[in-house]
Design a protein around this motif. Structure first.
Motif, PDB file in Angstrom:
ATOM      1  N   HIS A 143       8.934   8.370  -0.879  1.00 19.57           N
ATOM      2  CA  HIS A 143       7.634   7.681  -0.834  1.00 19.57           C
ATOM      3  C   HIS A 143       7.712   6.497   0.126  1.00 19.57           C
ATOM      4  O   HIS A 143       8.697   5.758   0.119  1.00 19.57           O
ATOM      5  N   LEU A 144       6.661   6.315   0.914  1.00 17.59           N
ATOM      6  CA  LEU A 144       6.610   5.181   1.846  1.00 17.59           C
ATOM      7  C   LEU A 144       5.606   4.159   1.345  1.00 17.59           C
ATOM      8  O   LEU A 144       4.521   4.511   0.883  1.00 17.59           O
ATOM      9  N   THR A 145       5.995   2.898   1.422  1.00 20.22           N
ATOM     10  CA  THR A 145       5.094   1.814   1.023  1.00 20.22           C
ATOM     11  C   THR A 145       5.000   0.815   2.179  1.00 20.22           C
ATOM     12  O   THR A 145       6.030   0.410   2.732  1.00 20.22           O
ATOM     13  N   ALA A 146       3.761   0.434   2.533  1.00 22.08           N
ATOM     14  CA  ALA A 146       3.557  -0.562   3.591  1.00 22.08           C
ATOM     15  C   ALA A 146       3.317  -1.927   2.970  1.00 22.08           C
ATOM     16  O   ALA A 146       2.595  -2.056   1.978  1.00 22.08           O
ATOM     17  N   CYS A 173      11.038   2.960   2.673  1.00 19.98           N
ATOM     18  CA  CYS A 173      11.230   4.282   2.073  1.00 19.98           C
ATOM     19  C   CYS A 173      11.847   4.095   0.690  1.00 19.98           C
ATOM     20  O   CYS A 173      12.748   3.269   0.503  1.00 19.98           O
ATOM     21  N   SER A 174      11.399   4.884  -0.281  1.00 28.51           N
ATOM     22  CA  SER A 174      11.841   4.703  -1.676  1.00 28.51           C
ATOM     23  C   SER A 174      13.254   5.239  -1.929  1.00 28.51           C
ATOM     24  O   SER A 174      13.858   4.925  -2.955  1.00 28.51           O
ATOM     25  N   THR A 185       0.846  -1.184   0.000  1.00 30.53           N
ATOM     26  CA  THR A 185       0.000   0.000   0.000  1.00 30.53           C
ATOM     27  C   THR A 185       0.889   1.244   0.000  1.00 30.53           C
ATOM     28  O   THR A 185       1.735   1.387   0.887  1.00 30.53           O
ATOM     29  N   ALA A 186       0.699   2.128  -0.974  1.00 32.43           N
ATOM     30  CA  ALA A 186       1.426   3.398  -0.981  1.00 32.43           C
ATOM     31  C   ALA A 186       0.791   4.299   0.077  1.00 32.43           C
ATOM     32  O   ALA A 186      -0.421   4.524   0.061  1.00 32.43           O
ATOM     33  N   LEU A 187       1.602   4.767   1.023  1.00 31.47           N
ATOM     34  CA  LEU A 187       1.051   5.620   2.077  1.00 31.47           C
ATOM     35  C   LEU A 187       0.839   7.031   1.546  1.00 31.47           C
ATOM     36  O   LEU A 187       1.543   7.473   0.641  1.00 31.47           O
ATOM     37  N   ASP A 188      -0.136   7.726   2.142  1.00 28.45           N
ATOM     38  CA  ASP A 188      -0.391   9.086   1.655  1.00 28.45           C
ATOM     39  C   ASP A 188       0.464  10.124   2.387  1.00 28.45           C
ATOM     40  O   ASP A 188       0.269  11.308   2.237  1.00 28.45           O
ATOM     41  N   ARG A 189       1.429   9.656   3.175  1.00 31.54           N
ATOM     42  CA  ARG A 189       2.356  10.602   3.809  1.00 31.54           C
ATOM     43  C   ARG A 189       3.788  10.204   3.448  1.00 31.54           C
ATOM     44  O   ARG A 189       4.094   9.028   3.331  1.00 31.54           O
ATOM     45  N   ARG A 231      15.757   1.912   3.441  1.00 30.57           N
ATOM     46  CA  ARG A 231      15.403   1.991   4.864  1.00 30.57           C
ATOM     47  C   ARG A 231      14.083   1.244   5.067  1.00 30.57           C
ATOM     48  O   ARG A 231      13.096   1.514   4.375  1.00 30.57           O
ATOM     49  N   VAL A 232      14.099   0.316   6.038  1.00 25.24           N
ATOM     50  CA  VAL A 232      12.909  -0.509   6.285  1.00 25.24           C
ATOM     51  C   VAL A 232      12.572  -0.480   7.774  1.00 25.24           C
ATOM     52  O   VAL A 232      13.450  -0.682   8.614  1.00 25.24           O
ATOM     53  N   TRP A 233      11.316  -0.188   8.065  1.00 27.44           N
ATOM     54  CA  TRP A 233      10.841  -0.233   9.451  1.00 27.44           C
ATOM     55  C   TRP A 233      10.048  -1.528   9.661  1.00 27.44           C
ATOM     56  O   TRP A 233       9.201  -1.878   8.838  1.00 27.44           O
ATOM     57  N   ALA A 234      10.322  -2.200  10.760  1.00 23.61           N
ATOM     58  CA  ALA A 234       9.555  -3.401  11.100  1.00 23.61           C
ATOM     59  C   ALA A 234       9.507  -3.505  12.613  1.00 23.61           C
ATOM     60  O   ALA A 234      10.319  -2.883  13.319  1.00 23.61           O
TER      61      ALA A 234
END
Ligand code: ZN
Length: 266
Positions: free
Chosen positions: A213-216, A230-231, A201-205, A247-250
């Motif tokens: 761009h952030l993608t979940a 993060c793109s 899902t492409a985040l809207d923030r 960069r990946v958040w988990a």
């Protein structure tokens, strides 16, 4: 007395899918009252607190949840999914009960009459056995009154061959196959409506560190097993490790991203 016969693989998967449906049911009902959005993490997610505490108790447990009348549903996709999943599981219960649940016992009862007479009557205790699935009737919704949660638990018991006295006979392999298909469809429907079907899902923030761009990416069945990517790549200054150059958040890092997104907005 409750005993089990060893369930086969299909039955075990069916039970697993049914459990996933009922554990996400509270989230689906809550989603009906909120507008759908492509924002992650959700602002009001109680699950984020759970990540911080590393607890993973299902919020709903075994409480019955009845699909409520919604005066103004905001997420029609979630409402459609809830209605269709509830209907499918209730119908499975009706069909399975008709074939594999012992009918109510009848007993001969002596009437106070002269000359003495006896009649056959339903055994009330057997009829009211809470383990029984009760069909809907014109005057009563039967076991449907207890909602999807109870229907899913009841089906899990049947799939796993749970015996309650002599109330049930084991399901035939064909019926287990059908039940597994119903359970899988129900789970897919619930997870798609909740955006947990694994599609990115492409985040809207944008990224609070680099405006990228952030993608979940959300893994099936577990909203907190998400990762956010993060793109930008290594130029992004986010305080998380690089994974394949991004960069990946988990896990617990998601809480940090959430806080950073919130303060970037202020
Ligand atoms: Zn970034």
């Amino acid at each position: 007395m409750t005993t089990h016969t060893a369930p086969d693989a299909t039955a075990t998967i069916a039970a697993y899918d049914l459990r996933a449906v009922r554990e996400q049911w509270g989230d689906l009902l809550a989603a009906i009252g909120r507008p759908p959005r492509a924002e992650w993490p959700p602002r009001d997610s109680r699950a984020l607190g759970a990540v911080a505490e590393e607890a993973d108790e299902p919020a709903v447990g075994r409480l019955p949840l009845v699909l409520r009348e919604h005066p103004a549903p905001l997420n029609l996709g979630a409402l459609d999914a809830a209605i269709s999943v509830e209907q499918a599981l209730f119908e499975s219960c009706d069909v399975i009960a008709a074939a594999f649940q012992r009918p109510v016992r009848r007993r001969r009862v002596a009437l106070r009459s002269f000359p003495p007479r006896t009649v056959m009557r339903e055994d009330q205790a057997d009829r009211d056995d809470p383990a029984r699935w009760h069909y809907p009737a014109p005057t009563s919704p039967g076991s449907r009154a207890y909602g999807l949660h109870w229907a899913a638990c009841w089906l899990e018991g049947r799939a796993l061959g749970e015996q309650v006295g002599d109330l049930f006979t084991p399901l035939s392999p064909l019926v287990i196959d059908d039940l597994a298909a119903v359970a899988r469809r129900a789970r897919t429907r619930v997870e798609t409506a909740l955006g947990r079907d694994g599609r990115p899902t492409a985040l809207d923030r944008s990224c609070p560190y680099c405006r990228g761009h952030l993608t979940a990416h959300t893994r099936s069945g577990d909203p907190m097993a998400a990762t956010v990517v993060c793109s930008t790549g290594s130029a992004c200054t986010a305080p998380v490790l690089l994974d394949r150059g991004r960069r990946v958040w988990a896990g617990a890092d998601l809480v940090g991203l959430y806080v950073a997104l919130e303060s970037a907005q202020r």
